[in-house]
Structure formats: structure tokens, C-alpha cells
Design a protein around this motif. Structure first.
Motif, PDB file in Angstrom:
ATOM      1  N   PHE A 251      62.312 -25.782 -26.992  1.00 15.53           N
ATOM      2  CA  PHE A 251      61.560 -24.534 -26.848  1.00 15.53           C
ATOM      3  C   PHE A 251      60.202 -24.829 -26.233  1.00 15.53           C
ATOM      4  O   PHE A 251      59.763 -25.983 -26.180  1.00 15.53           O
ATOM      5  N   LEU A 253      56.129 -24.401 -26.410  1.00 11.39           N
ATOM      6  CA  LEU A 253      55.128 -24.133 -27.450  1.00 11.39           C
ATOM      7  C   LEU A 253      54.558 -22.729 -27.247  1.00 11.39           C
ATOM      8  O   LEU A 253      54.436 -22.259 -26.119  1.00 11.39           O
ATOM      9  N   THR A 254      54.220 -22.081 -28.357  1.00 16.38           N
ATOM     10  CA  THR A 254      53.540 -20.786 -28.225  1.00 16.38           C
ATOM     11  C   THR A 254      52.106 -21.053 -27.762  1.00 16.38           C
ATOM     12  O   THR A 254      51.622 -22.182 -27.842  1.00 16.38           O
ATOM     13  N   GLN A 257      50.115 -22.530 -30.524  1.00 19.93           N
ATOM     14  CA  GLN A 257      50.409 -23.955 -30.752  1.00 19.93           C
ATOM     15  C   GLN A 257      49.723 -24.815 -29.684  1.00 19.93           C
ATOM     16  O   GLN A 257      49.161 -25.863 -29.987  1.00 19.93           O
ATOM     17  N   VAL A 282      53.906 -18.827 -42.522  1.00 21.55           N
ATOM     18  CA  VAL A 282      55.200 -19.501 -42.600  1.00 21.55           C
ATOM     19  C   VAL A 282      55.973 -19.301 -41.301  1.00 21.55           C
ATOM     20  O   VAL A 282      56.023 -18.198 -40.767  1.00 21.55           O
ATOM     21  N   GLY A 283      56.561 -20.384 -40.825  1.00 19.47           N
ATOM     22  CA  GLY A 283      57.403 -20.290 -39.639  1.00 19.47           C
ATOM     23  C   GLY A 283      56.645 -20.298 -38.321  1.00 19.47           C
ATOM     24  O   GLY A 283      57.242 -20.159 -37.258  1.00 19.47           O
ATOM     25  N   SER A 284      55.325 -20.485 -38.372  1.00 17.47           N
ATOM     26  CA  SER A 284      54.560 -20.436 -37.118  1.00 17.47           C
ATOM     27  C   SER A 284      54.697 -21.741 -36.329  1.00 17.47           C
ATOM     28  O   SER A 284      54.267 -21.812 -35.185  1.00 17.47           O
ATOM     29  N   GLY A 285      55.308 -22.765 -36.914  1.00 18.42           N
ATOM     30  CA  GLY A 285      55.583 -23.996 -36.174  1.00 18.42           C
ATOM     31  C   GLY A 285      54.473 -25.030 -36.279  1.00 18.42           C
ATOM     32  O   GLY A 285      53.993 -25.551 -35.278  1.00 18.42           O
ATOM     33  N   LYS A 286      54.103 -25.377 -37.491  1.00 21.05           N
ATOM     34  CA  LYS A 286      53.028 -26.353 -37.687  1.00 21.05           C
ATOM     35  C   LYS A 286      53.544 -27.787 -37.563  1.00 21.05           C
ATOM     36  O   LYS A 286      52.841 -28.673 -37.103  1.00 21.05           O
ATOM     37  N   ILE A 288      55.617 -29.408 -35.667  1.00 20.12           N
ATOM     38  CA  ILE A 288      55.668 -30.092 -34.376  1.00 20.12           C
ATOM     39  C   ILE A 288      54.279 -30.608 -33.979  1.00 20.12           C
ATOM     40  O   ILE A 288      54.143 -31.649 -33.339  1.00 20.12           O
ATOM     41  N   PRO A 435      56.807 -17.998 -33.013  1.00 27.66           N
ATOM     42  CA  PRO A 435      57.659 -18.245 -31.842  1.00 27.66           C
ATOM     43  C   PRO A 435      58.387 -16.970 -31.417  1.00 27.66           C
ATOM     44  O   PRO A 435      58.767 -16.160 -32.258  1.00 27.66           O
ATOM     45  N   ASN A 437      61.324 -16.361 -30.188  1.00 25.90           N
ATOM     46  CA  ASN A 437      62.775 -16.159 -30.289  1.00 25.90           C
ATOM     47  C   ASN A 437      63.208 -15.501 -31.598  1.00 25.90           C
ATOM     48  O   ASN A 437      64.385 -15.322 -31.844  1.00 25.90           O
ATOM     49  N   ARG A 438      62.256 -15.167 -32.447  1.00 34.87           N
ATOM     50  CA  ARG A 438      62.620 -14.669 -33.769  1.00 34.87           C
ATOM     51  C   ARG A 438      62.874 -13.176 -33.780  1.00 34.87           C
ATOM     52  O   ARG A 438      62.118 -12.410 -33.209  1.00 34.87           O
ATOM     53  N   ASP A 540      63.116 -26.013 -44.337  1.00 41.36           N
ATOM     54  CA  ASP A 540      63.520 -25.443 -43.052  1.00 41.36           C
ATOM     55  C   ASP A 540      65.009 -25.674 -42.804  1.00 41.36           C
ATOM     56  O   ASP A 540      65.418 -26.741 -42.382  1.00 41.36           O
ATOM     57  N   PRO A 542      67.407 -23.600 -40.673  1.00 39.73           N
ATOM     58  CA  PRO A 542      67.486 -22.399 -39.839  1.00 39.73           C
ATOM     59  C   PRO A 542      68.811 -21.645 -39.943  1.00 39.73           C
ATOM     60  O   PRO A 542      68.864 -20.463 -39.612  1.00 39.73           O
ATOM     61  N   ARG A 569      64.290 -18.361 -39.503  1.00 38.38           N
ATOM     62  CA  ARG A 569      63.730 -19.522 -38.819  1.00 38.38           C
ATOM     63  C   ARG A 569      64.531 -19.880 -37.576  1.00 38.38           C
ATOM     64  O   ARG A 569      64.187 -20.792 -36.848  1.00 38.38           O
TER      65      ARG A 569
END
Ligand code: ADP
Ligand code: MG
Length: 681
Positions: A251, A253-254, A257, A282-286, A288, A435, A437-438, A540, A542, A569
Motif C-alpha cells: 500500500f 503511505l497515507t 504517515q 486505532v488502525g491509523s498504521g503506526k 509501519i 488508510p 482502503n477501509r 491485528d 485483518p 483492518r
């Protein structure tokens, strides 16, 4: 003092207490009730609240009936007045029949259920008006139990512990208690177990919560003062390796991010030591971002450590990083896992790899800070969802190698006004974007009667290849608490959905058992995971698309939001079912907030506005390990006061001196030792 020194506790009972991690009389004194059984003023039949324990006053309307069914004798009667009707039922309780007479008035206390639109109370306690009057407004403690240990036994043991070692001695001077309106510690430590009424409970809780916050803040400030110099001891160069890693992700990065990553890069390559909080819902992608920072360290010839609050989470991070390394043939990044549950030989191997530097990305729990661990060149310490259980651990880890950079990742929405008390001078990056895609999670709020439909829904999702979490507030059943527990729920689900595999997870399991259960869920071997809130943080998977929370009214909104964050997720549509066991207006109001909002900050604010001190009587809202009573999201006024006192203690012109200061210092030392041996959830 040993537990068996308490009168009435032998080795057998001692072993039961050990299961609850209670080893000493002092442990027992700080084993606070999870809940209090409250004798509320009686209500008429029509005002009985379904799902809750209540006392109903009424006249026996018609007769008292006896029926024998198999080996059971069933006694039934009803109270019926202008307000409504309530059926009463007892099994195998012949004395009840002789007690109750048509026309007489009693108070019945029990849990109200609804069946075919009629209200029922099974096995209510019976009181005369006079007897109930004496009980009214009193609170009796309800403790977390384990099989073989009754609530009464714990009550007796706690009283025995006080008789043996006495109340906890006061460490704050009178003037401070007065200024901040605090109950003395000697009184509070006893009254938190045995409050005469709600007011006394609130005062005792306030005092203990104050101590927890004060000592925590004081510990942070003291450690910081000790640390001093803030130059960058591990300056790093920017590297292409991290760009390649970003490019190889499935994916993009936002923006949030990307921005945060640039801030991290700038810190690590800058002139002073990094001290940064990464705050993201939660789920914001920390995660990575942690991996990228670890890569940057490795490319610069340094080591990094990532510390998680639970073994489950540590293992998950480790496996993810390994997968990343393998899939993309990353050279130069060598992850290793270090947790308390590793076998002796595995641990020895890991320690050797860490010591000679051949492992450069160390992931684990608080085992990372044990004395035996020595690092070759530790340049960065990352803690995930961790500020809450131990700034002390964090600092101990940073003691291991000069002054490594620090990065803290958290989803807890701490109000801005309190940030400075809480985080001191951390720089803050906010990931305020999820992200793309959710699909938004679909929520619903239902009553217990929806259970069969919820299970059918889970079955349908399972047939489509997905998985589900079922969360209960309790591990085992406990007298006086009307809340679902993991074992009973799992049993019911296994019976109703015989084709599906069900795993059980809770905080009292051994780490290795927890790992095995999580592993089975992660790989899809088990379809349904019945769990307490141990999965609350960070987990996590998904492929899980359903989150069913039973007795949702027992959790704080922020906690429910965290739990909901376990689903949604991946790219599949996810669902969250909040099942409230209590038909009350406040509960509905609170659930509606979750139903409408998916924003952690907004939810925490609303939660704060809605909750009153009375709500604290219930099962503890935060599953926190350092704070057993304090709730940072709720105790704001207390936290500010604790911050002020901490400043007064360590400031340039400290207001505490001599003997007073010594006592505070001793208490602080004890607090730090205790938090160091905090049990991993
Ligand atoms: P949290 O912030 O709660 O720790 P995680 O780091 O566990 O969240 O990320 C949640 C999920 O989202 C993971 O499965 C992760 O791989 C995925 N993810 C992270 N960043 C992105 C992104 N930019 N686009 C899509 N998915 C992402
Ligand atoms: Mg996380």
C-alpha cells in the motif's frame, strides 16, 4: 508478610490466591474489588430495570405456588400493582414457601429478566421492610475470583490481612491532604474495600487514584531530571533502504504517515536526542513507522528495540517484521524476539545475538529491560501502547545504552490540556488520517435477546471465510456480578455453533498458552476468539470482520472504541455489535455515541461529559496495569492536582522538605519497584 501468616489461610487457599497473583498480605490489601454490590432504595414492580440487579417492593398478589418437576421443587409467586407485574421464582428453596404469605409486603432483590414480555426475577433475596432499611445504601465488595475461591473467603482474607499488617501508612503531610481535599491513606486503603456508602467509596477511590497519578508523574519528572543531557548520541544518515521498504509495501503511505515519517527521520538525523510521541487512532498504521525507524537504525549500524505491553502484541510485531524482511529480501535487518515466555535456551540464544549486535531489531515485552540483557549499540527505543504501563520500564531500557532516541506510539486520546502533565516535553506527531482502503465499520447496539441472531450472523461471516471476536467483561463467574464470562460464553457458542472452532483467551493464562491461542486465531485455525479485553490493544488480524461485545455497558467508551478497532483492518466490510445487558437510558445514550462516531478523540470527550463518579462503582473502566483505579480519561481534575504537587516536590524551591520529603521519596521508590514488576497483561 506471607499470605499463610494470615489467620485462616492455609497452603491450599494460598495456592488459589497465587493464581490471582496474590502472594503476600500486602498484595491482598491492594487487591481492590472489581465491583460493589449496592443496596439501592426499592422501586415498585413497574420500575424494575431489565438486566440490572434491583430491589422491588411489593405485595404478594395471589397465592404462593409449589410445583415438583423432576428433582426440582419450584416455588412461584408474583407481585402485581398499579405500576406493573413481576414474577418471582425459586428452585429447591422450601423455606421460601413458609415465609411468603398472600397479602404481605416484602422487598425482593435480584436480577430482572424479560421473557415473552413479562418480567421475571429468579432466586431473589427476600427482606422484610425493616431488614432492608438497615441495608439500604450500603456497599459490599465484589472481588475477582478463581475457581474454588468464594467472595466471602476473599473478604475474610482481606480483613485478616489488615489485622496482620495494619493499614497502609500515610506519606503525605496533613497540609497537602487538606489542600487537595484528600482522605488519609490509612483510612482510604481500608475503605476502598469496605466503604460504608457511596460517598465514602468515592472519597477512598479519589485518594488512591490521586496517589497513582501523583507517583507516576513524579517518577517521570525525577527520571527526566536524572537524565539531563539531550544531545544526539546516535546521529544517523538518511538512507535509501527505508525508501525501498516504503516502495515495496502493498500500500502507499497515507499523507499523515508520510509527514510523521519525515519528522522521525529529521529527529534521528538531527542534533538532539529524539523524544517523540506518535499519536494515532486505532488502525491509523503506526506499526509501519516503527519498522521504518528500525530499518534506519540498522542501516546506520545501530540496534533498536520495540517494546509492547503484551506478549501477544510483541509476537505479532515480530512475525510481521520477519515476514517483511523475508518477502522483500531485506538485507541488514535482523529481528529477534525476547519475551518472558521463551524457553531458557531460546532466551540464551536471543541474548547472545543482542549482545554481539548480530540481532539489530529487538522486539519484546518488558523482558527487554531485564538486567541480563545487554545491547551492543542501542540507539532507539520504541514503545507501543505502552506509556500507560510504564514510563519506568521505558527509562530502564534507555539506561541500557547511553541516551538512545525514544519514540512512543499511542492510540489513547489524552486531552490536549493535559498533554503537558502527561507527556512532559515529548514532541508530538499526530496521524489524523486512516488508510483509504477501509470501509467504515457498521455498528449496532442490541439487547441480550439478540444473541441467537448475533451467532447466526457470525456463522454467516465464518462461511464467507471471515473470523470473529466475542468479548466478555469477566474471566470466570463471580457472585454478585451479572456479567458474562469467557468460559460460559465459549461453552454456549460451542453448543450453538458446533461446526466452528472456538478459542479462549484471557489475562490469567500463561504467556505460552496465550501465544498458542493467538497463533491459532491469526492463522485462521480457530474462527471465533472468545476473550476478555486482553485483545484490546494492538492486535491485528485483518481477516476478522465481526466484533461482538457482550455486556458492553461494563466498559468505558474509549475502551469499546479500542475493541472495535480490532476489526475493519482489512478491505472487507466489518461489523461491531455492542450488546448491552441493561435496558437503561444512560446505557443507550452512551452506546449511541459509539454508534454514531468512529473518532477516538470525539468519543473520549463525550465519555468524559457523560460519566459521573457513581459510574466508577462498576467494573473498572480501564484495563490498565499501572493505574488500577485512576483513569486518565476521567480523572482530569485529579491529574492536574497531582501534576501540581509533583512540580512542587521536584521544583526549584520544593515545598516539601526534610522528613516529609523523605517519606515521599520512599513511597516513590516503592512505586517504581512495583511498576517494574508489573505483570504483563
Ligand atoms: P495501529 O495504528 O492501530 O497500530 P497498525 O499499524 O496495526 O495500526 O495498522 C493496521 C493495519 O493497516 C495493518 O494491517 C497495516 O498493515 C495496515 N496499513 C497500515 N498503513 C496502511 C496504509 N497506508 N494503507 C493501507 N493499509 C495500511
Ligand atoms: Mg498498534
Amino acid at each position: 508478610m506471607k499470605l499463610t501468616d494470615i489467620k485462616g489461610i492455609g497452603p491450599k487457599t494460598g495456592a488459589l490466591f497465587a493464581k490471582l497473583h496474590i502472594e503476600t498480605a500486602e498484595d491482598l490489601i491492594s487487591y481492590y474489588p472489581v465491583h460493589y454490590d449496592e443496596y439501592l432504595p426499592p422501586v415498585p414492580a413497574g420500575d424494575a430495570v431489565v438486566g440490572g440487579r434491583c430491589a422491588v417492593e411489593g405485595r404478594i398478589a395471589r397465592g404462593v405456588f409449589r410445583k415438583v418437576s423432576g428433582s426440582k421443587t419450584i416455588i412461584t409467586t408474583e407481585i402485581d400493582d398499579l405500576t406493573g407485574k413481576l414474577h418471582l421464582i425459586w428452585y429447591n428453596a422450601p423455606y421460601v414457601g413458609s415465609l411468603l404469605k398472600k397479602g404481605s409486603v416484602f422487598i425482593f432483590r435480584g436480577t430482572v429478566t424479560r421473557r415473552r414480555n413479562e418480567l421475571y426475577m429468579e432466586h431473589p433475596e427476600i427482606f422484610t421492610l425493616h431488614a432492608y432499611d438497615e441495608k439500604i445504601k450500603t456497599l459490599s465488595p465484589v472481588y475477582g475470583l478463581t475457581k474454588g475461591l468464594t467472595n466471602n473467603a476473599v473478604v475474610k482474607a482481606v480483613k485478616g490481612a489488615f489485622a496482620l499488617v495494619g493499614a497502609v501508612p500515610e506519606y503525605l503531610p496533613e497540609s497537602v491532604l487538606e489542600k487537595y481535599d484528600l482522605m488519609g491513606e490509612e483510612v482510604a486503603s481500608y475503605k476502598i474495600h469496605f466503604p460504608a456508602d457511596k460517598e465514602e467509596f468515592i472519597k477512598a477511590r479519589r485518594r488512591i487514584a490521586f496517589d497513582e497519578l501523583f507517583l507516576f508523574i513524579l517518577a517521570m519528572r525525577t527520571l527526566k531530571a536524572r537524565q539531563g543531557e539531550d544531545a544526539n548520541a546516535f546521529p544517523m544518515k538518511l538512507t535509501w533502504d527505508t525508501e525501498e521498504l516504503i516502495g515495496s509495501l502493498p500500500f502507499a503511505l497515507t499523507h499523515a504517515q508520510e509527514r510523521t515519517w519525515q519528522e522521525i527521520e529529521a529527529d534521528l538525523s538531527g542534533s538532539s536526542r529524539m523524544s517523540r510521541l506518535i499519536q494515532g487512532d486505532v488502525g491509523s498504521g503506526k506499526t509501519i513507522l516503527a519498522f521504518l525507524a528500525m530499518q534506519m537504525c540498522a542501516s546506520n549500524g545501530y540496534q533498536s528495540a520495540l517494546m509492547a505491553p503484551t506478549e501477544v502484541l510483541a509476537r505479532q510485531h515480530y512475525e510481521k517484521l520477519c515476514a517483511l524482511v523475508e518477502e522483500h529480501h531485506i538485507e541488514g535487518l535482523h529481528p529477534v524476539l525476547l519475551t518472558g515466555s521463551l524457553s531458557a535456551s531460546a532466551k540464551k540464544k536471543a541474548l547472545a545475538l543482542i549482545a554481539d549486535g548480530s540481532a539489530n531489531a529487538v522486539i519484546g515485552t518488558h523482558a527487554l529491560i531485564e538486567e541480563r540483557v545487554s545491547y551492543k549499540a542501542l540507539a532507539l527505543v520504541i514503545t507501543d501502547e505502552q506509556h500507560r504501563f510504564g514510563v519506568c520500564q521505558r527509562e530502564a531500557l534507555s539506561d541500557k545504552g547511553g541516551s538512545p532516541h525514544m519514540m512512543v506510539m499511542s492510540a489513547t486520546p489524552i486531552p490536549r490540556t493535559l498533554g503537558i502533565v502527561w507527556y512532559g516535553d515529548l514532541a508530538v506527531s499526530v496521524i489524523d488520517e486512516l488508510p483509504g482502503n477501509r470501509l467504515p465499520i457498521r455498528n449496532c447496539v442490541v439487547g441480550p435477546s439478540y444473541m441467537p441472531a448475533a451467532l447466526r450472523f457470525i456463522k454467516k461471516e465464518a462461511e464467507a471465510g471471515h473470523q470473529a471476536y466475542v468479548i466478555c467483561p469477566m474471566i470466570e463467574s463471580s457472585d454478585g456480578v451479572d456479567a458474562e464470562n469467557v468460559f460460559d460464553a465459549a461453552k454456549k457458542i460451542r453448543k450453538e455453533l458446533p461446526g466452528l472452532t472456538v478459542g479462549i483467551l484471557h489475562g490469567r493464562m500463561k504467556p505460552a498458552e496465550k501465544d498458542a491461542v493467538m497463533e491459532a486465531f491469526r492463522t485462521g485455525e480457530t474462527t471465533i476468539l472468545v476473550s476478555t479485553t486482553v485483545v484490546e490493544v494492538g492486535v491485528d488480524v485483518p481477516n476478522a470482520t465481526v466484533m461482538l461485545v457482550i455486556n458492553a455497558e461494563r466498559f468505558g467508551l474509549a475502551q469499546l472504541h479500542q475493541l472495535r478497532g480490532r476489526v475493519g483492518r482489512g478491505s472487507a466490510q466489518s461489523y461491531c455489535i455492542f450488546m448491552a445487558g441493561l435496558e437503561s437510558e444512560t446505557v443507550t445514550k452512551r452506546m449511541e455515541i459509539l454508534n454514531r462516531s468512529n473518532d477516538g478523540f470525539e468519543i473520549a470527550e463525550k465519555d468524559f461529559e457523560l460519566r459521573g463518579p457513581g459510574d466508577l462503582l462498576g467494573i473498572r473502566q480501564s484495563g490498565d496495569a499501572v493505574f488500577r483505579l485512576a483513569d486518565p480519561a476521567f480523572d482530569r481534575e485529579l491529574m492536574e492536582k497531582a501534576g501540581k504537587l509533583a512540580a512542587a516536590v521536584v521544583g526549584d524551591s520544593p515545598s516539601l522538605e526534610g522528613e516529609n520529603l523523605n517519606r515521599v521519596r520512599q513511597r516513590l521508590d516503592r512505586f517504581m519497584q512495583e511498576s517494574m514488576r508489573t505483570i504483563t497483561l
